[in-house]
Design a protein around this motif. Structure first.
Motif, PDB file in Angstrom:
ATOM      1  N   ARG A  39       0.837  -1.204   0.000  1.00 27.02           N
ATOM      2  CA  ARG A  39       0.000   0.000   0.000  1.00 27.02           C
ATOM      3  C   ARG A  39       0.876   1.259   0.000  1.00 27.02           C
ATOM      4  NH1 ARG A  39      -3.226  -2.972   3.692  1.00 27.02           N
ATOM      5  NH2 ARG A  39      -2.234  -1.857   5.425  1.00 27.02           N
ATOM      6  N   GLN A  40       1.935   1.234   0.834  1.00 26.64           N
ATOM      7  CA  GLN A  40       2.855   2.378   0.864  1.00 26.64           C
ATOM      8  C   GLN A  40       3.546   2.559  -0.486  1.00 26.64           C
ATOM      9  OE1 GLN A  40       5.339   1.311   4.186  1.00 26.64           O
ATOM     10  NE2 GLN A  40       4.128   2.517   5.644  1.00 26.64           N
ATOM     11  N   LEU A  41       3.928   1.463  -1.090  1.00 29.74           N
ATOM     12  CA  LEU A  41       4.568   1.505  -2.401  1.00 29.74           C
ATOM     13  C   LEU A  41       3.597   2.039  -3.449  1.00 29.74           C
ATOM     14  CD1 LEU A  41       7.110   0.879  -4.041  1.00 29.74           C
ATOM     15  CD2 LEU A  41       6.285  -1.450  -4.309  1.00 29.74           C
ATOM     16  N   ASP A  42       2.351   1.593  -3.421  1.00 28.05           N
ATOM     17  CA  ASP A  42       1.335   2.081  -4.356  1.00 28.05           C
ATOM     18  C   ASP A  42       1.084   3.577  -4.146  1.00 28.05           C
ATOM     19  OD1 ASP A  42       1.106  -0.462  -5.419  1.00 28.05           O
ATOM     20  OD2 ASP A  42      -0.760  -0.947  -4.323  1.00 28.05           O
ATOM     21  N   ALA A  43       1.014   3.989  -2.887  1.00 27.38           N
ATOM     22  CA  ALA A  43       0.797   5.409  -2.589  1.00 27.38           C
ATOM     23  C   ALA A  43       1.983   6.244  -3.076  1.00 27.38           C
ATOM     24  CB  ALA A  43       0.586   5.615  -1.088  1.00 27.38           C
ATOM     25  N   THR A  44       3.179   5.734  -2.902  1.00 32.05           N
ATOM     26  CA  THR A  44       4.376   6.435  -3.365  1.00 32.05           C
ATOM     27  C   THR A  44       4.389   6.532  -4.879  1.00 32.05           C
ATOM     28  OG1 THR A  44       5.617   5.684  -1.431  1.00 32.05           O
ATOM     29  CG2 THR A  44       6.905   6.455  -3.305  1.00 32.05           C
ATOM     30  N   ARG A  45       4.007   5.450  -5.556  1.00 29.83           N
ATOM     31  CA  ARG A  45       3.940   5.467  -7.019  1.00 29.83           C
ATOM     32  C   ARG A  45       2.902   6.475  -7.502  1.00 29.83           C
ATOM     33  NH1 ARG A  45       4.208  -0.929  -7.493  1.00 29.83           N
ATOM     34  NH2 ARG A  45       6.458  -1.177  -7.736  1.00 29.83           N
ATOM     35  N   ALA A  47       1.819   9.151  -5.883  1.00 25.45           N
ATOM     36  CA  ALA A  47       2.340  10.494  -5.614  1.00 25.45           C
ATOM     37  C   ALA A  47       3.397  10.874  -6.636  1.00 25.45           C
ATOM     38  CB  ALA A  47       2.909  10.569  -4.197  1.00 25.45           C
ATOM     39  N   LEU A  48       4.239   9.932  -6.986  1.00 24.91           N
ATOM     40  CA  LEU A  48       5.284  10.161  -7.982  1.00 24.91           C
ATOM     41  C   LEU A  48       4.661  10.465  -9.348  1.00 24.91           C
ATOM     42  CD1 LEU A  48       8.324  10.217  -8.480  1.00 24.91           C
ATOM     43  CD2 LEU A  48       8.216   7.780  -8.945  1.00 24.91           C
ATOM     44  N   LYS A  51       3.261  13.959  -9.270  1.00 20.70           N
ATOM     45  CA  LYS A  51       4.341  14.947  -9.366  1.00 20.70           C
ATOM     46  C   LYS A  51       4.891  15.000 -10.794  1.00 20.70           C
ATOM     47  CE  LYS A  51       4.441  16.584  -5.235  1.00 20.70           C
ATOM     48  NZ  LYS A  51       4.087  17.987  -5.002  1.00 20.70           N
TER      49      LYS A  51
END
Length: 179
Positions: A39-45, A47-48, A51
């Motif tokens: 989930r953290q990885l998906d959220a980071t992706r 957000a990336l 951006k």
């Protein structure tokens, strides 16, 4: 009587049971942790990606602004060139012998013709030759002509009154120049 029979689990059975429960708990914990990391990885992706899109939009906006700046610079250049040509054409109007300087006699003839063309302008509002001939050499160059016009513009912009009262002529000179 015989003692009660114990289940045949032995001393090892409670330990194995604990290990089995522990291994299951560890597996559940590992799966939970893996889902959390995913989930953290998906959220980071996400957000990336946001951006990245934002950066593309900013780049595009920057390109648009650069284009607008170039257009404005070109318009300013053309406007300044047109103004310079207008000033030069105005300067050449009294230059009867086409030598790129205005003599006192040429200036007097020009003002006389101008006064005939615009009788509604009081004679006191007209500049005199000395107003233009800044170095007092008896001839007005284009540079001196421009300096006078620029000073008139500065006086007008600052709201200061022209001490000789010759402000209106500058506007009239630009409006129409008799030949």
């Amino acid at each position: 009587q015989a003692p009660a029979a114990r289940p045949a689990t032995g001393w090892l059975a409670p330990g194995l049971l604990g290990l089995a429960v522990g291994a299951g708990a560890t597996k559940v914990y590992d799966m939970s942790r893996e889902r959390k990391v995913q989930r953290q990885l998906d959220a980071t992706r996400a957000a990336l990606e946001f951006k990245r899109v934002e950066a593309q939009q900013l780049t595009y906006k920057g390109q648009q602004l650069e284009y607008q700046i170039k257009e404005l610079q070109q318009a300013l250049y053309e406007s300044e060139a047109e103004a310079l040509q207008r000033d030069y054409d105005e300067f050449k109007a009294p230059d009867a012998d086409d030598d790129d300087v205005i003599s006192d006699a040429e200036f007097a003839a020009y003002i006389t013709n101008y006064m005939k063309a615009y009788p509604q302008i009081p004679e006191a509002d007209y500049p005199v030759f000395a107003d233009f001939d800044q170095n007092t050499d008896g001839a007005v160059t284009f540079k001196e002509w421009q300096a006078y016009l620029q000073q008139q513009q500065r006086d007008k912009s600052s709201g200061s009154a022209d001490s000789a009262g010759k402000g209106p002529l500058k506007k009239k000179l630009h409006a129409t120049t008799p030949r």
